[in-house]
Enzyme design. Structure first.
Site, PDB file in Angstrom:
ATOM      1  N   CYS A   1       0.852  -1.184   0.000  1.00 51.78           N
ATOM      2  CA  CYS A   1       0.000   0.000   0.000  1.00 51.78           C
ATOM      3  C   CYS A   1       0.887   1.233   0.000  1.00 51.78           C
ATOM      4  O   CYS A   1       1.551   1.520   0.999  1.00 51.78           O
ATOM      5  CB  CYS A   1      -0.932   0.008   1.215  1.00 51.78           C
ATOM      6  SG  CYS A   1      -1.966   1.489   1.289  1.00 51.78           S
ATOM      7  N   GLY A   2       0.895   1.967  -1.100  1.00 52.01           N
ATOM      8  CA  GLY A   2       1.761   3.137  -1.202  1.00 52.01           C
ATOM      9  C   GLY A   2       1.338   4.265  -0.295  1.00 52.01           C
ATOM     10  O   GLY A   2       2.168   4.879   0.398  1.00 52.01           O
ATOM     11  N   ASN A   3       0.046   4.598  -0.253  1.00 49.85           N
ATOM     12  CA  ASN A   3      -0.421   5.661   0.634  1.00 49.85           C
ATOM     13  C   ASN A   3      -0.208   5.279   2.094  1.00 49.85           C
ATOM     14  O   ASN A   3       0.119   6.121   2.935  1.00 49.85           O
ATOM     15  CB  ASN A   3      -1.903   5.952   0.375  1.00 49.85           C
ATOM     16  CG  ASN A   3      -2.121   6.651  -0.955  1.00 49.85           C
ATOM     17  OD1 ASN A   3      -1.276   7.387  -1.427  1.00 49.85           O
ATOM     18  ND2 ASN A   3      -3.273   6.411  -1.570  1.00 49.85           N
TER      19      ASN A   3
ATOM     20  N   HIS B   1      -2.622  -5.210 -10.491  1.00 50.49           N
ATOM     21  CA  HIS B   1      -3.417  -4.104 -11.021  1.00 50.49           C
ATOM     22  C   HIS B   1      -3.803  -4.358 -12.466  1.00 50.49           C
ATOM     23  O   HIS B   1      -3.024  -4.913 -13.250  1.00 50.49           O
ATOM     24  CB  HIS B   1      -2.640  -2.789 -10.932  1.00 50.49           C
ATOM     25  CG  HIS B   1      -2.462  -2.297  -9.533  1.00 50.49           C
ATOM     26  ND1 HIS B   1      -3.359  -1.449  -8.919  1.00 50.49           N
ATOM     27  CD2 HIS B   1      -1.505  -2.573  -8.611  1.00 50.49           C
ATOM     28  CE1 HIS B   1      -2.949  -1.217  -7.679  1.00 50.49           C
ATOM     29  NE2 HIS B   1      -1.827  -1.882  -7.471  1.00 50.49           N
TER      30      HIS B   1
ATOM     31  N   GLU C   1     -10.594  -0.846  -5.538  1.00 53.52           N
ATOM     32  CA  GLU C   1      -9.571  -1.679  -4.920  1.00 53.52           C
ATOM     33  C   GLU C   1     -10.093  -3.066  -4.568  1.00 53.52           C
ATOM     34  O   GLU C   1     -11.262  -3.241  -4.208  1.00 53.52           O
ATOM     35  CB  GLU C   1      -9.026  -1.005  -3.661  1.00 53.52           C
ATOM     36  CG  GLU C   1      -8.205   0.244  -3.946  1.00 53.52           C
ATOM     37  CD  GLU C   1      -7.362   0.661  -2.752  1.00 53.52           C
ATOM     38  OE1 GLU C   1      -6.748  -0.224  -2.120  1.00 53.52           O
ATOM     39  OE2 GLU C   1      -7.323   1.866  -2.458  1.00 53.52           O
ATOM     40  N   ARG C   2      -9.204  -4.001  -4.625  1.00 53.16           N
ATOM     41  CA  ARG C   2      -9.505  -5.385  -4.291  1.00 53.16           C
ATOM     42  C   ARG C   2     -10.003  -5.497  -2.855  1.00 53.16           C
ATOM     43  O   ARG C   2      -9.333  -5.080  -1.922  1.00 53.16           O
ATOM     44  CB  ARG C   2      -8.227  -6.217  -4.501  1.00 53.16           C
ATOM     45  CG  ARG C   2      -8.340  -7.685  -4.254  1.00 53.16           C
ATOM     46  CD  ARG C   2      -7.030  -8.397  -4.566  1.00 53.16           C
ATOM     47  NE  ARG C   2      -5.895  -7.849  -3.847  1.00 53.16           N
ATOM     48  CZ  ARG C   2      -4.705  -8.434  -3.778  1.00 53.16           C
ATOM     49  NH1 ARG C   2      -4.497  -9.579  -4.397  1.00 53.16           N
ATOM     50  NH2 ARG C   2      -3.724  -7.878  -3.115  1.00 53.16           N
TER      51      ARG C   2
ATOM     52  N   CYS D   1      -5.316   5.585  -4.268  1.00 53.36           N
ATOM     53  CA  CYS D   1      -4.615   4.307  -4.156  1.00 53.36           C
ATOM     54  C   CYS D   1      -3.193   4.525  -4.639  1.00 53.36           C
ATOM     55  O   CYS D   1      -2.970   4.789  -5.827  1.00 53.36           O
ATOM     56  CB  CYS D   1      -5.319   3.231  -4.984  1.00 53.36           C
ATOM     57  SG  CYS D   1      -4.466   1.634  -5.008  1.00 53.36           S
TER      58      CYS D   1
END
Length: 286
Positions: free
Chosen positions: A76-78, A167, A216-217, A225
């Protein structure tokens, strides 16, 4: 039991952060779902857990759980940006750059002087088996040598890659009018993706600017995201539509993505820069 937590957000993607440095987190999936519930719990897209690292050269272990399902996820980048902001604000490290171990990678996180956080997200992955993505029997359309794959039943074509999680990115003329609520779930749960997929909808504004929505999954559409922004920009660069530095406008805020993959090689890392903010702290009974 009572659990201390910190609520944080990065471009509208929100998180519950738990400090498990002193004792391991032992929450069940049901307790994690309760924590993530927006009506009966704290509410969040994902739950971030800080643990001790047992690896030389790595500062912390970083675990991520989906707030809706309670399942552990890869990346998770954020959340990574919120992670390094939390570490700095809580005095857990005085480093401006830290290294963290996720379930499948080591990330470099950098706290910038302007208050934003940059994350070395590592290199994108294009091998279908590693997403995984089943392309058997499909005939892609090639643009600048990169494939756009038709998805039967979803009435769209997608570029597929992984940023530590899978993705599928599709191009749309207008992101506001894109059928995210209807097509997003079809792509997310498509049989071609054995472990589901994050569905991105990207509108090209210019060679240095895009607008993006992501379904998102296991979470539905979120306000932003980080890995989705990285995946969308990488796909746009490989398709010949974007330059190496791109501003991504998500519904919750703006992110900057940098990737030199066409000039430096496909194994070049992707850099994600954006905001990270503490919202409040509290305690909840579970």
């Amino acid at each position: 039991m009572k659990l201390r937590f910190t609520k944080m957000q990065g471009a509208g993607n929100d998180f519950v952060v738990i400090n498990a440095l002193q004792s391991p987190l032992t929450l069940t999936a049901a307790q994690l779902r309760h924590l993530g519930d927006r009506r009966f719990g704290v509410g969040c897209d994902q739950i971030l857990v800080i643990e001790r690292s047992d690896t030389a050269g790595v500062d912390f272990r970083y675990r991520i759980f989906n707030g809706s399902s309670g399942d552990e996820v890869e990346h998770c980048g954020n959340g990574a940006r919120c992670f390094v902001r939390y570490v700095a604000e809580q005095g857990l490290s005085n480093k401006r750059s830290i290294r963290v171990q996720t379930v499948n990678a080591v990330l470099e996180l950098h706290l910038r002087d302007d208050g934003r956080v940059s994350v070395d997200m590592g290199a994108p992955v294009f091998e279908h088996a590693k997403l995984p993505f089943d392309a058997n029997g499909l005939s892609p359309r090639r643009l600048n040598g990169f494939e756009l794959w038709p998805l039967e039943g979803a009435d769209c074509e997608v570029a597929v890659l992984s940023m530590g999680n899978p993705h599928a990115v599709q191009l749309v003329a207008d992101v506001d009018a894109a059928p995210v609520p209807t097509v997003g779930p079809l792509v997310e749960a498509h049989a071609r993706f054995a472990r589901k997929v994050n569905a991105g909808f990207m509108q090209i504004v210019s060679r240095s600017e895009v607008r993006l929505r992501v379904f998102e999954r296991d979470a539905g559409e979120t306000l932003a995201c980080g890995t989705g922004a990285c995946a969308a920009v990488v796909a746009g660069i490989r398709l010949g539509l974007l330059d190496e530095v791109v501003e991504v406008h998500a519904r919750g805020g703006d992110l900057k993505i940098e990737w030199a993959g066409l000039s430096a090689g496909l194994q070049a890392p992707v850099f994600l820069t954006g905001p990270a903010q503490t919202v409040f702290e509290g305690e909840i009974a579970l």
